[in-house]
Scaffold this motif. Structure first.
Motif, mmCIF file in Angstrom:
data_model
loop_
_atom_site.group_PDB
_atom_site.id
_atom_site.type_symbol
_atom_site.label_atom_id
_atom_site.label_comp_id
_atom_site.label_asym_id
_atom_site.label_seq_id
_atom_site.Cartn_x
_atom_site.Cartn_y
_atom_site.Cartn_z
ATOM 1 N N ALA A 1 -8.073 -5.887 -0.309
ATOM 2 C CA ALA A 1 -7.845 -4.481 0.034
ATOM 3 C C ALA A 1 -8.974 -3.946 0.905
ATOM 4 O O ALA A 1 -8.726 -3.218 1.886
ATOM 5 N N ALA B 1 -3.832 0.395 -3.259
ATOM 6 C CA ALA B 1 -3.436 -1.017 -3.174
ATOM 7 C C ALA B 1 -2.696 -1.402 -4.451
ATOM 8 O O ALA B 1 -3.221 -1.230 -5.560
ATOM 9 N N TYR C 1 0.841 -1.195 0.000
ATOM 10 C CA TYR C 1 0.000 0.000 0.000
ATOM 11 C C TYR C 1 0.875 1.244 0.000
ATOM 12 O O TYR C 1 1.839 1.342 0.762
#
Length: 615
Positions: free
Chosen positions: A424, A386, A370
């Motif tokens: 995510a 992400a 990230y």
């Protein structure tokens, strides 16, 4: 050595043979004598050349047909070596097999020899050697036996076989060697023993096909197409037979099928020889063809491969040639292209990735890192993007640019994208639950346009949000500018539905496409992410003057976006000077190495609600 040294004289009457005991009945019986006489008569009268040979390989007796073949009388052959007569000793393998029959250790021997006829012509003869019936019993009793040697003229059969093989191994349209003969010659060239070439022996191949040949067949007919192929074959043959160009002999020109031809150079002298041949061929084929009033101009694409014989297989060489021909086509046709190991390695890597991508998702080989999205006004981390990584067992950790395009081509992006989206959202919800006192981070996930077409993206998003409990307002989906700007029909309806759900839609790499700004106002878009190429023009700390054009364009795009009610994220922010200029322009958020590279989820947890490093 006498003619009877290997056994009883077939001409001697039984009453005169020593050691025979007489009884009231004569021995041998009359029927046996008659049968033996018949065999001797057939032996003498046979048109097939034959001889009885003893265990030492000497002729005991021969018929007149064999005498005629040898150019002498039958009697003159007695006590001569049968092997010398029909040249059996010239071949070690044949000589060994022949001796095995003579000594009773083999039941039959047959071989083919080219002999010289007394009238001067050559003939092909099939030599057969078999033990005589009484020889088997003699060998069982430990006594020497005799064999029958016969010589059959098979010249006509050989000539027919030769003609049939020529038809089988040559193309009827061009009269060139066909695919079967080409691979036979190629395999033989790659079996060059050390004393004939050794480690220094090399082989080369030009593999070509005609550009646009199908159009000739479709428009002018197959008869004209065949005449064109024959004319091309003639020019290729002329190129291959240039005097003195190939010390080891003219290259083999073959038609492999359709409009594909190959020129095989055995004992090549190196890459320059092969590329020179390719240039000559291209030049020859570029001259117009006059086919009975039809004047045609064609071109060809050629793949060129040249390498040592050692370690090269026919399959490997042809795969390389086929790949290189494909490159020549892809690079624009009407050209030759030399095999490039690095380019091929990249292709092979791409193929390996493509073949293992789908199961890699199931095996859990993908991870997500990230990268923070930072508010330029206060430097606080607002969200994260992400970024998927592939921990490949062979190639190590791979970034998205190594495999996402492959996944889009083969459709596995749908499966991979769904996994990334779920992972995510789950991670964003976990951060939110672990830090309830701090503002939650939004999560930005890249979506390929194929995910919109090949799956029900709206349903996938709704199910994942319900499953993870993440607020739709905390999810941002990024699509490329070309994908969003070209949206219509189903993709546009899907984006509108997602926007109505509260999901934010962002245009990634904005400014690199055709930027239909009028159309932009009608799309359900919330965020523009400026391509890093513009931000890189904002140079201060490294001594480079900033680009006034880049700054002007960014300022105009930020102002336009704000007027349309959109927020703007700048990508590739690497210096504090770039960040400060973007802040003054009014850009909302920044993303880049100034703040952080893409990192593991644990590192992001430390940044929630705080100023990012470098801000």
């Amino acid at each position: 050595m006498s003619a009877t040294s290997g056994g009883p004289d077939p001409e001697a009457p039984s009453a005169q043979r020593p050691g025979i005991t007489h009884s009231h009945e004569a021995w041998p019986p009359a029927a046996v004598v008659t049968e033996a006489h018949d065999y001797r008569a057939a032996f003498r009268a046979a048109t097939l050349p034959m001889a009885v040979v003893d265990h030492e390989g000497l002729i005991v007796t021969a018929n007149e047909a064999l005498g005629a073949l040898a150019g002498t009388g039958a009697a003159a052959l007695t006590a001569q070596s049968a092997a010398d007569l029909v040249d059996l000793a010239a071949d070690a393998r044949a000589w060994h097999a022949y001796r095995e029959v003579l000594h009773g250790r083999r039941s039959r021997f047959r071989c083919t020899r080219r002999l010289k006829h007394p009238d001067g012509r050559s003939l092909w003869a099939e030599i057969t050697v078999v033990p005589l019936p009484d020889a088997r019993q003699a060998h069982r009793e430990g006594a020497p036996g005799q064999v029958l040697l016969s010589v059959a003229d098979v010249s006509d059969r050989r000539e027919l076989q030769k003609r049939l093989r020529h038809l089988q191994m040559h193309d009827p349209v061009t009269r060139l060697p066909n695919r079967a003969l080409f691979f036979e010659r190629l395999s033989a060239a790659l079996r060059t023993p050390p004393h004939e070439g050794g480690a220094g022996s090399r082989v080369g191949l030009c593999y070509l096909d005609l550009d646009g040949f199908k159009a000739v067949n479709d428009t002018l007919g197959h008869r004209v197409g065949d005449r064109l192929l024959a004319a091309v074959a003639a020019r290729l043959t002329d190129c291959a037979e240039q005097e003195g160009a190939y010390p080891a002999g003219a290259p083999l020109v073959a038609r492999l099928g359709g409009d594909e031809f190959a020129v095989l150079v055995e004992e090549s002298t190196g890459t320059e020889q092969l590329t020179g041949l390719a240039r000559t061929v291209l030049g020859a084929l570029q001259q117009p063809f006059d086919l009975g009033g039809q004047r045609l101009a064609v071109s060809a694409s050629i793949g060129v491969v040249e390498r040592p014989v050692a370690g090269t297989s026919a399959t490997g060489l042809m795969q390389a040639a086929d790949t290189t021909l494909y490159w020549a086509k892809a690079d624009g046709k009407a050209r030759w292209t030399l095999f490039d190991p690095e380019r091929n390695a990249h292709r092979m890597t791409r193929q390996a990735l493509s073949s293992t991508l789908r199961p890699a998702v199931e095996r859990g080989e993908f991870t997500i890192e990230y990268q923070p999205l930072v508010g330029l006004a206060d430097g606080v981390v607002r969200g994260v993007e992400a970024l998927v990584r592939w921990n490949h067992p062979q190639f190590g950790m791979l970034s998205p640019n190594r495999f996402v395009a492959i996944a889009e081509e083969d459709g596995s992006i749908v499966q991979l994208g769904r996994w990334v989206l779920r992972s995510a959202c789950r991670q964003a919800r976990r951060w939110q639950l672990d830090h309830p006192a701090r503002p939650p981070l939004f999560i930005s996930v890249n979506v390929a346009v194929r995910q919109v077409w090949d799956s029900d993206l709206v349903t996938d998003v709704a199910e994942i949000l319900a499953e993870t409990g993440l607020d739709p307002a905390l999810l941002q989906l990024e699509l490329t500018e070309s994908a969003v700007m070209g949206s219509a029909g189903r993709p546009l309806r899907a984006l509108q539905t997602l926007s109505d759900m509260g999901v934010r839609i962002a245009i990634d790499d904005f400014g690199t496409g055709y930027s239909n700004l009028a159309y932009l106002s009608r799309l359900p878009v919330s965020v523009l992410k400026l391509d890093g190429a513009f931000v890189r023009g904002f140079r201060y700390e490294d001594g480079t003057h900033p680009s006034p054009a880049d700054e002007t364009i960014v300022e105009a795009m930020v102002e336009l976006a704000h007027r349309l009610g959109l927020t703007v994220t700048a990508e590739c922010v690497e210096t504090a000077g770039q960040a400060e200029r973007l802040r003054r322009i009014g850009c909302d958020t920044g993303q880049g190495w100034l703040y952080s590279r893409a990192v593991a989820p644990e590192r992001i947890a430390e940044l929630i609600g705080t100023r990012a490093p470098g801000a």
